[in-house]
Design an enzyme around this catalytic site. Structure first.
Site, PDB file in Angstrom:
ATOM      1  N   TYR A   1       0.856  -1.195   0.000  1.00  0.00           N
ATOM      2  CA  TYR A   1       0.000   0.000   0.000  1.00  0.00           C
ATOM      3  C   TYR A   1       0.884   1.233   0.000  1.00  0.00           C
ATOM      4  O   TYR A   1       1.565   1.514   0.984  1.00  0.00           O
ATOM      5  CB  TYR A   1      -0.907  -0.055   1.238  1.00  0.00           C
TER       6      TYR A   1
ATOM      7  N   LYS B   1      -1.356  -1.332  -4.128  1.00  0.00           N
ATOM      8  CA  LYS B   1      -2.297  -0.231  -4.292  1.00  0.00           C
ATOM      9  C   LYS B   1      -1.501   1.065  -4.316  1.00  0.00           C
ATOM     10  O   LYS B   1      -0.720   1.335  -3.397  1.00  0.00           O
ATOM     11  CB  LYS B   1      -3.296  -0.188  -3.133  1.00  0.00           C
TER      12      LYS B   1
ATOM     13  N   ILE C   1      -9.086   0.280  -5.577  1.00  0.00           N
ATOM     14  CA  ILE C   1      -9.513   0.334  -4.176  1.00  0.00           C
ATOM     15  C   ILE C   1     -10.020   1.746  -3.977  1.00  0.00           C
ATOM     16  O   ILE C   1      -9.246   2.689  -3.824  1.00  0.00           O
ATOM     17  CB  ILE C   1      -8.367  -0.034  -3.213  1.00  0.00           C
TER      18      ILE C   1
END
Length: 298
Positions: free
Chosen positions: A137, A165, A208
């Site tokens: 992330y 992400k 996301i």
């Protein structure tokens, strides 16, 4: 075949308006059913919108157990387990795996500026602590550090590192990740809702998307249009995310999003302190935005 695909929702963590701002499990159930009913591909708890940094270890474990049980295998549940401490990240990851999480999202350590080799070691340790897939992330505005494509290329070959992400908002950064993922079993997910279409065209397999907490149908419809090659429809739906995005920056994350959900009838409560409760402050603007989307409000 992608491990991570479609619209994954970084679900807000509902809180009550009591002195402890305790977790509201009933409101969580209501939001979960809305998301599943709207056709999302996964639910992700304890991301930035999930206020992981303001929840205790015990709360994170208890809420993870509740969400996994409520979802009941109807779609995957992803759990944020990143931490400043490698040991804490490993412990949280092991506990989330034991509770039935399908995958983990692991943010790089924040506050302390560590070297690239230390970042690689951190992810090696966390990945070795579990067997389920891990999503890196990248959110430099919050961690103070951007994961470089070079670092990602060193982490990508780790067997259970299956995705990243990118919430940098930088298209060149995203392109670097797609290149780093090439040849590895690793998916790239867009974390900037305004760039879902652009990311998909570059090779991202999903998004996301925080806005999908509220305008779930719009974001799910956008991804469906992209996959179907419906260019004009996708262009329209991508633009349709903007009225919500325009208002989100008027408060600290995720205060405006939570107030919007609350006015739309899902009592997710306020953001946790030190973020201020927005009750009443932006209500007129929020209700105008909800009207735009045809969302009934209280």
């Amino acid at each position: 075949m992608s491990t991570f695909h479609g619209v994954i929702v970084p679900m807000v963590t509902p809180f009550k308006r009591d002195s402890a701002q305790s977790i509201n499990f009933c409101a969580a159930d209501q939001l979960i059913e809305k998301l599943i009913g709207s056709g999302v591909s996964g639910i992700f708890i304890f991301g930035s919108n999930g206020e992981f940094h303001l929840c205790s270890h015990e709360e994170r474990i208890r809420f993870t157990k509740h969400v996994v049980q409520k979802v009941g295998g109807r779609l995957p549940v992803y759990v944020g387990t990143g931490a400043c401490s490698t040991n804490e990240a490993c412990n949280l990851s092991r506990e989330a795996e034991a509770l039935g999480a399908d995958a983990l999202s692991v943010v790089n350590p924040y506050f302390t500026q560590i070297s690239d080799s230390e970042i690689v070691r951190y992810y090696e340790r966390v990945a070795a602590s579990v067997k389920i897939p891990i999503i890196l992330y990248n959110i430099p505005k919050s961690t103070g550090m951007n994961l470089s494509a070079e670092v990602v290329s060193k982490i990508a070959p780790i067997e259970n590192i299956k995705g990243i992400k990118d919430s940098s908002g930088n298209v060149e950064n995203l392109a670097g990740y797609i290149e780093a993922a090439y040849g590895n079993d690793m998916d790239v997910l867009v974390g900037s809702d305004g760039k879902i279409s652009k990311g998909y065209a570059m090779g991202a397999t999903g998004a996301i998307a925080g806005t999908a907490n509220l305008i779930t149908d719009v974001v799910v419809g956008l991804f469906s249009a992209l996959e179907s090659g419906k260019t004009e429809s996708a262009k329209m739906l991508q633009a349709e995310i903007e009225p919500l995005r325009d208002i989100l920056h008027k408060g600290s994350t995720p205060a405006v999003l939570k107030r919007s959900l609350e006015l739309a009838g899902i009592p997710v409560g306020p953001a946790r302190e030190p973020v201020s409760d927005l009750s009443g402050f932006l209500d007129a603007s929020i209700m105008s935005m909800l009207d735009h989307y045809g969302i009934e409000h209280i």
